[in-house]
Write a protein that holds these residues in place. Structure first.
Motif, PDB file in Angstrom:
ATOM      1  N   ASP A 176       0.894  -1.009   0.061  1.00 42.89           N
ATOM      2  CA  ASP A 176       0.111   0.133  -0.043  1.00 42.89           C
ATOM      3  C   ASP A 176       0.875   1.201  -0.270  1.00 42.89           C
ATOM      4  OD1 ASP A 176      -2.537  -0.683  -0.279  1.00 42.89           O
ATOM      5  OD2 ASP A 176      -3.287  -0.309   1.873  1.00 42.89           O
ATOM      6  N   GLU A 224       0.951   5.701  -0.115  1.00 42.64           N
ATOM      7  CA  GLU A 224       0.486   6.987   0.180  1.00 42.64           C
ATOM      8  C   GLU A 224       0.806   7.884  -0.650  1.00 42.64           C
ATOM      9  OE1 GLU A 224      -0.391   8.822   4.662  1.00 42.64           O
ATOM     10  OE2 GLU A 224       1.452   8.601   4.208  1.00 42.64           O
ATOM     11  N   ARG A 273      -3.517  14.313   0.976  1.00 41.37           N
ATOM     12  CA  ARG A 273      -3.078  12.693   0.916  1.00 41.37           C
ATOM     13  C   ARG A 273      -4.067  12.295  -0.101  1.00 41.37           C
ATOM     14  NH1 ARG A 273       0.440  14.518   3.076  1.00 41.37           N
ATOM     15  NH2 ARG A 273       1.422  13.962   5.026  1.00 41.37           N
ATOM     16  N   LYS A 300       2.877   3.073   2.999  1.00 42.62           N
ATOM     17  CA  LYS A 300       2.303   3.358   4.017  1.00 42.62           C
ATOM     18  C   LYS A 300       3.006   2.700   5.396  1.00 42.62           C
ATOM     19  CE  LYS A 300      -2.241   4.552   3.444  1.00 42.62           C
ATOM     20  NZ  LYS A 300      -3.319   3.689   2.531  1.00 42.62           N
TER      21      LYS A 300
END
Ligand code: ADP
Ligand code: MG
Ligand code: ZN
Length: 479
Positions: free
Chosen positions: A2, A4, A158, A200
């Motif tokens: 994952d 960001e 974000r 992440k």
């Protein structure tokens, strides 16, 4: 794995001054090439810049709206680089001593209030414009030295959506302040998006890429989305993101490399010896503070509380201050804010959209709409007649007349006189005796047929409640 997405935006807003930042040339758009120029903005030898004070006023006003600290010590610096549309060989900007620092801005993103940090706001001049024509290029210096504010955010976003919503709200604030017209097609509001990604849980930022000159909300979102995906692909395939400047190509929906990222020291910034430092004292700041209007988000919250409107409606009604003003005038005069909001959100927006008009050119005045609502609420006209009347007003049919004049002149008032309604009902019942029998034999569905016929005969002006009551009574056989 994952990832960001981290985004910071640098927004450039052209200021709504009549004249340029350092000379008396007009800032008007759309005049002939190089018409708005003089020795100063074309960099003739010996020409000296003179600061436009209004630019400083606008910068302070914007800084206050964005909760910044206004710095008293201000210096203009030269940012040196060569480009044909930059005749001086440097852009006058601010570097170490910008006018505003350390602010924040709250806005709604999908109904939730979010806050991002504002790093700095500084004043600078725009460059000219080059257009390329095969074997030659042309330079237009009308834009040279037009004043800009650069509003730099913290790397707080974000998601692409969040960045686009911030941009939308920031535009709305600038329009409220009257410092920028927000016209993105003409390039009067544009942004550079700095994008990086990280896994992440990681606390350090990744290498950023700067996407230059994005000029629509949709493109802000799309460009960031594409760029974040590109960076993730690079990392996943074991490669590195290189710090560079890229351009967004909306037709292909991708970003392309423009140049490797320059560093501040490449520009050889130094204080401009032709301009004195400006000292902004408390008195100046206080004077500007008094000019600060109620901002869109505050207004939105007040509308929800004071008029009991849903957040969604309040958001639309406060997006533009002229719209908010229109709404409040209708709400106050009609004493029915909910109806005011419904008419504006529905019929008025539809008509403005159809006629490609702005709220300031609305074909129905706030006074007329308020009167329309008052007449519905007092049952003088039916909702249906009101709709027809509204559409007629929109086409300019009753120009110059008040709602009351239109109603009496065209005989539109709702009929509440029971005698008059009874006459019509009797006529319809006589003409449709078969259906009357059916109804009396228990086929209650034909009731709707009778309501329709009576209303048709009365051109929609019968008071629906009275028509219903009387019809029921008469159909049941009562007198
Ligand atoms: P430059 O003039 O070099 O672009 P600025 O300081 O004017 O530098 O602007 C830097 C912008 O980049 C700011 O909006 C900041 O929030 C953003 N930024 C800095 N680091 C990152 C990062 N790692 N990822 C995304 N954005 C970043
Ligand atoms: Mg930058
Ligand atoms: Zn000039």
């Amino acid at each position: 794995m994952d990832y960001e997405t981290i985004v910071g935006l640098e927004v450039h807003a052209q200021l709504l001054t009549n004249t340029k930042l350092f000379c008396a040339c007009s800032t008007e758009f759309g005049v002939g090439d190089n018409e708005n120029t003089c020795p100063i903005c074309t960099a003739m030898p010996g020409a000296l810049p003179v600061l436009n004070k209004r630019v400083v006023d606008f910068a302070i006003l914007t800084g206050l709206a964005l909760n910044c600290k206004i710095r008293s010590h201000n210096v203009f610096a030269r940012k040196n680089y060569f480009y044909p549309d930059l005749p001086k060989g440097y852009q006058i900007s601010q570097f170490e001593d910008p006018i505003c620092v350390g602010g924040k801005l709250s806005f709604l993103n999908e109904g939730k209030e979010e806050t991002i940090g504002i790093t700095r706001i500084h004043m600078e001049e725009d460059a000219g414009k080059s257009t390329h024509h095969g074997t030659f290029s042309l330079i237009n210096l009308n834009r040279s030295s037009v004043p800009l504010l650069e509003i730099v955010s913290e790397p707080d976003f974000r998601s692409p959506k969040q960045a686009a919503e911030y941009m939308r709200y920031l535009r709305s604030v600038l329009l409220y302040l009257g410092v920028c017209d927000g016209n993105m097609e003409e390039g009067n509001l544009r942004c550079d998006a700095n994008v990086s990604v990280r896994k992440k849980g990681e606390t350090k930022f990744g290498t950023r890429v700067e996407i230059k000159n994005i000029n629509s909300f949709r493109f802000v979102e799309k460009a960031i989305e594409y760029e974040a995906g590109r960076q993730i692909d690079l990392i996943e395939s074991g490669q590195k993101v290189s710090q560079e400047t890229r351009l967004y190509d909306p037709d292909k929906n991708r970003t392309i490399s423009m140049r490797s990222k320059e560093e501040a020291h490449d520009y050889r910034y130094f204080p401009d010896p032709d301009l004195l430092p400006i000292s902004v004292d408390n008195q100046w700041v206080e004077k500007i503070k008094n000019m600060l209007p109620e901002l869109p988000l505050e207004k939105l919250k007040r509308f929800m509380k004071e008029y009991n409107l849903p957040q969604y409606d309040s958001e639309i009604l406060t997006d533009k201050k002229e719209m908010a003003l229109y709404f409040e005038e209708v709400a106050k005069n009609s004493k029915n804010p909910k109806a005011a909001s419904n008419w504006i959100m529905g019929d008025l927006l539809r008509i403005l959209n159809e006629q490609k008009k702005d709220i300031t050119q609305a074909p129905i005045t706030a006074r007329q709409l308020a009167d329309l609502i008052l007449n519905i609420d007092s049952a003088k006209i039916s909702g249906k007649i009101a709709k027809t009347l509204f559409d007629e007003l929109a086409t300019g049919k009753h120009a110059g007349l008040s709602i009351d004049e239109i109603i009496s002149k065209n005989n539109l008032a709702q009929v509440t006189d029971t005698k008059a309604i009874e006459v019509v009902i009797d006529k319809i019942m006589t003409a449709n005796s078969g259906q009357v029998e059916q109804y009396r034999a228990g086929k209650e569905k034909v009731f709707g047929f009778f309501v329709g016929q009576v209303m048709k005969e009365m051109k929609g002006q019968g008071n629906p409640q009275i028509v219903n009551d009387l019809l029921k009574k008469k159909l049941k056989g009562g007198e």
